[in-house]
Scaffold this active site. Sequence first.
Site, PDB file in Angstrom:
ATOM      1  N   HIS A  27       1.280  -6.201  11.260  1.00  0.00           N
ATOM      2  CA  HIS A  27       0.057  -6.939  11.124  1.00  0.00           C
ATOM      3  C   HIS A  27       0.822  -7.729  12.530  1.00  0.00           C
ATOM      4  O   HIS A  27      -0.089  -8.160  13.147  1.00  0.00           O
ATOM      5  CB  HIS A  27      -1.203  -7.039  10.427  1.00  0.00           C
ATOM      6  N   ASP A  28       1.729  -8.351  11.561  1.00  0.00           N
ATOM      7  CA  ASP A  28       1.952 -10.011  12.536  1.00  0.00           C
ATOM      8  C   ASP A  28       2.270  -9.556  14.132  1.00  0.00           C
ATOM      9  O   ASP A  28       1.777  -9.443  14.950  1.00  0.00           O
ATOM     10  CB  ASP A  28       2.757 -10.221  11.432  1.00  0.00           C
TER      11      ASP A  28
ATOM     12  N   VAL B 200      -0.013  -7.336  17.084  1.00  0.00           N
ATOM     13  CA  VAL B 200      -0.568  -8.428  17.314  1.00  0.00           C
ATOM     14  C   VAL B 200      -0.341  -9.556  18.319  1.00  0.00           C
ATOM     15  O   VAL B 200       0.215 -10.689  17.083  1.00  0.00           O
ATOM     16  CB  VAL B 200      -1.606  -9.145  16.604  1.00  0.00           C
TER      17      VAL B 200
ATOM     18  N   SER C 185       1.796 -15.620  13.629  1.00  0.00           N
ATOM     19  CA  SER C 185       0.507 -15.619  14.503  1.00  0.00           C
ATOM     20  C   SER C 185      -0.513 -15.415  12.810  1.00  0.00           C
ATOM     21  O   SER C 185      -2.243 -16.037  12.883  1.00  0.00           O
ATOM     22  CB  SER C 185      -0.396 -14.583  15.577  1.00  0.00           C
TER      23      SER C 185
ATOM     24  N   PRO D  35      -4.198   0.073  15.139  1.00  0.00           N
ATOM     25  CA  PRO D  35      -4.502   1.259  14.954  1.00  0.00           C
ATOM     26  C   PRO D  35      -5.102   0.855  14.315  1.00  0.00           C
ATOM     27  O   PRO D  35      -5.082   0.199  13.407  1.00  0.00           O
ATOM     28  CB  PRO D  35      -2.966   1.753  14.634  1.00  0.00           C
TER      29      PRO D  35
ATOM     30  N   HIS E 132       3.627   3.633   3.677  1.00  0.00           N
ATOM     31  CA  HIS E 132       2.285   4.264   3.473  1.00  0.00           C
ATOM     32  C   HIS E 132       3.062   4.932   2.029  1.00  0.00           C
ATOM     33  O   HIS E 132       1.891   5.193   0.969  1.00  0.00           O
ATOM     34  CB  HIS E 132       1.024   4.896   3.602  1.00  0.00           C
ATOM     35  N   THR E 133       4.714   4.830   1.793  1.00  0.00           N
ATOM     36  CA  THR E 133       4.509   5.037   0.475  1.00  0.00           C
ATOM     37  C   THR E 133       4.455   4.893  -0.529  1.00  0.00           C
ATOM     38  O   THR E 133       4.796   4.551  -1.934  1.00  0.00           O
ATOM     39  CB  THR E 133       6.671   5.480   0.707  1.00  0.00           C
TER      40      THR E 133
HETATM   41  C1  HEM Z   1      -1.706   4.535  12.719  1.00  0.00           C
HETATM   42  C2  HEM Z   1      -1.443   3.098  11.665  1.00  0.00           C
HETATM   43  C3  HEM Z   1      -2.513   2.783  10.545  1.00  0.00           C
HETATM   44  C4  HEM Z   1      -3.114   2.472  10.287  1.00  0.00           C
HETATM   45  C5  HEM Z   1      -4.310   3.138  10.838  1.00  0.00           C
HETATM   46  C6  HEM Z   1      -2.979   2.120   9.312  1.00  0.00           C
HETATM   47  C7  HEM Z   1      -4.192   1.389   7.800  1.00  0.00           C
HETATM   48  C8  HEM Z   1      -3.799   1.100   6.504  1.00  0.00           C
HETATM   49  C9  HEM Z   1      -4.951   0.706   5.712  1.00  0.00           C
HETATM   50  C10 HEM Z   1      -6.737   1.153   6.360  1.00  0.00           C
HETATM   51  C11 HEM Z   1      -4.261   0.092   4.601  1.00  0.00           C
HETATM   52  C12 HEM Z   1      -5.008  -0.342   3.189  1.00  0.00           C
HETATM   53  C13 HEM Z   1      -5.866  -2.087   3.154  1.00  0.00           C
HETATM   54  C14 HEM Z   1      -6.364  -1.914   2.401  1.00  0.00           C
HETATM   55  O1  HEM Z   1      -7.688  -1.515   1.732  1.00  0.00           O
HETATM   56  O2  HEM Z   1      -6.120  -3.374   1.271  1.00  0.00           O
HETATM   57  C15 HEM Z   1      -3.105   0.192   5.296  1.00  0.00           C
HETATM   58  C16 HEM Z   1      -2.525  -0.428   3.662  1.00  0.00           C
HETATM   59  C17 HEM Z   1      -1.062  -0.752   4.111  1.00  0.00           C
HETATM   60  N1  HEM Z   1      -0.353  -0.322   5.252  1.00  0.00           N
HETATM   61 FE1  HEM Z   1      -1.251   0.903   7.150  1.00  0.00          FE
HETATM   62  N2  HEM Z   1      -1.802   1.415   8.487  1.00  0.00           N
HETATM   63  C18 HEM Z   1      -1.285   1.716   9.611  1.00  0.00           C
HETATM   64  C19 HEM Z   1       0.134   1.763   9.873  1.00  0.00           C
HETATM   65  C20 HEM Z   1       0.987   0.829   9.315  1.00  0.00           C
HETATM   66  C21 HEM Z   1       2.529   0.738   9.504  1.00  0.00           C
HETATM   67  C22 HEM Z   1       3.075   1.224  10.721  1.00  0.00           C
HETATM   68  C23 HEM Z   1       3.354   0.060   8.339  1.00  0.00           C
HETATM   69  C24 HEM Z   1       4.363  -0.808   8.251  1.00  0.00           C
HETATM   70  C25 HEM Z   1       5.212  -0.553   8.297  1.00  0.00           C
HETATM   71  C26 HEM Z   1       1.756  -0.328   7.262  1.00  0.00           C
HETATM   72  C27 HEM Z   1       1.807  -0.235   5.912  1.00  0.00           C
HETATM   73  C28 HEM Z   1       1.157  -0.464   4.924  1.00  0.00           C
HETATM   74  C29 HEM Z   1       0.802  -0.714   3.516  1.00  0.00           C
HETATM   75  C30 HEM Z   1       2.750  -0.757   2.584  1.00  0.00           C
HETATM   76  C31 HEM Z   1      -0.045  -0.634   2.842  1.00  0.00           C
HETATM   77  C32 HEM Z   1      -0.282  -0.705   1.347  1.00  0.00           C
HETATM   78  C33 HEM Z   1      -1.229  -2.774   1.315  1.00  0.00           C
HETATM   79  C34 HEM Z   1      -1.798  -2.714  -0.153  1.00  0.00           C
HETATM   80  O3  HEM Z   1      -1.702  -2.076  -0.680  1.00  0.00           O
HETATM   81  O4  HEM Z   1      -2.064  -4.169  -0.116  1.00  0.00           O
HETATM   82  N3  HEM Z   1       1.191   0.994   8.157  1.00  0.00           N
HETATM   83  N4  HEM Z   1      -2.701   0.896   6.595  1.00  0.00           N
END
Ligand code: HEM
Length: 326
Positions: free
Chosen positions: A68-69, A72, A78, A160, A190-191
């Site tokens: 997210h950093d 943006v 930021s 995104p 998301h692994t």
């Molecule tokens: C199309 C791109 C992406 C979308 C739409 C997306 C969306 C989301 C959403 C909706 C969540 C759930 C948030 C929550 O309920 O707290 C999430 C969690 C997460 N995202 Fe993504 N994400 C994207 C790309 C990425 C990328 C590029 C990374 C890191 C390189 C990432 C890492 C994570 C991680 C690690 C979580 C779990 C967070 C937690 O358990 O606290 N995401 N993402």
Amino acid sequence: MKSSITKMCIIPFLLLAMATNLALGQGTRAGFYSSTCARAELIVQSTVKSHFQSDSKVAPGLLRMHFHDCFVQGCDASVLIDGASTEKTAGPNLSLRGFEVIDDAKRQLEAACPGVVSCADILALAARDAVVLTGGVTWVVPTGRRDGRVSLASDTSSLPGFTDSMDIQKQKFAAKGLNTQDLVTLVGGHTIGTSACQFFRYRLNNFNSTTAADPSINSAFLPQLQSLCPATDDGTKRVGLDNGSENKFDASFYTNLGNGRGILESDQKLWTDASTKPFVQRFMGIRGLAGLSFNIEFGKSMVKMSNVGVKTGTNGEIRKVCSAIN
Ligand code: HEM
Ligand SMILES: *[C@@H]1O[C@H](CO)[C@@H](O)[C@H](O)[C@H]1NC(C)=O
Ligand SMILES: *[C@@H]1O[C@H](CO)[C@@H](O)[C@H](O)[C@H]1NC(C)=O
Ligand SMILES: *[C@H]1O[C@@H](CO)[C@H](O)[C@@H](O)[C@@H]1NC(C)=O
């Protein structure tokens, strides 16, 4: 004679190395703090580790926060700024976690080497350390980022969204210099971690005007999701993004997509979209396709993402406290 031959060999090599560094990092480089704060990376690593040992959820939290950093205003910390209408307060921030880890590392770094190590670098290093703690393969994080002085909720539209079409997702990544392979690889973050039900519950009962449940969801998986995510509660219950392996940094996220076990609509689209599916298949190790090692590719794509829009040299500042501009 000998020394001039050595120079002839070394100087072009150095120039090449510098050019490579610049191309990769617009001024960041491996070991930026080696003479100014030699223990910087160790301090970050030990801080992330000690927080992880008491709460393993900080690992996915830190990885997501770095993403997210970077999307943006560039990777300039930021996202860490407190205030009325900063990035933190915007919709996509929901449940960002791990701020206390960055603050703790910063406190220790200010004690060891005051005014030297940026919050943006702490976050980039912490994201790498989080991946390693959950079983991923390490990579070298080029450092030398400086902290930004602007943080606006209104800028977060460059992130995104989970309902974005694949074309929009690709556009948003391309705007940061990240190609389709980087997209598939980085979303593999998301692994680890979880999502609140509110971000995908519509796929279970209320997909669109003609179809109740998203047909790309595996038919045995659907009732599991429906029972974990009741249609009527507040949607804050959380579900692993990589079913069965949410604490382990591995390639099973992609196998789950191949089985209709993606959680977010945007995740499952990596499988249904023809332009991204081949990368998913290569990470799955499908026979007949050139395999890709997720753990190796993830580090490479992270180095690219970690260099998006970085401020170096005399741009930006080194914050005293990560949650506030100096
Ligand atoms: C199309 C791109 C992406 C979308 C739409 C997306 C969306 C989301 C959403 C909706 C969540 C759930 C948030 C929550 O309920 O707290 C999430 C969690 C997460 N995202 Fe993504 N994400 C994207 C790309 C990425 C990328 C590029 C990374 C890191 C390189 C990432 C890492 C994570 C991680 C690690 C979580 C779990 C967070 C937690 O358990 O606290 N995401 N993402
Ligand atoms: C995230 O944004 C929401 C509003 O969309 C706000 O209520 C919440 O406090 C923010 N979270 C943080 C950590 O600032
Ligand atoms: C609803 O979703 C299904 C499955 O993706 C699709 O075939 C159908 O065209 C969609 N209907 C509308 C009205 O968007
Ligand atoms: C998928 O993983 C198994 C094994 O850990 C759990 O028992 C299921 O509840 C889980 N399903 C969902 C929808 O998360």
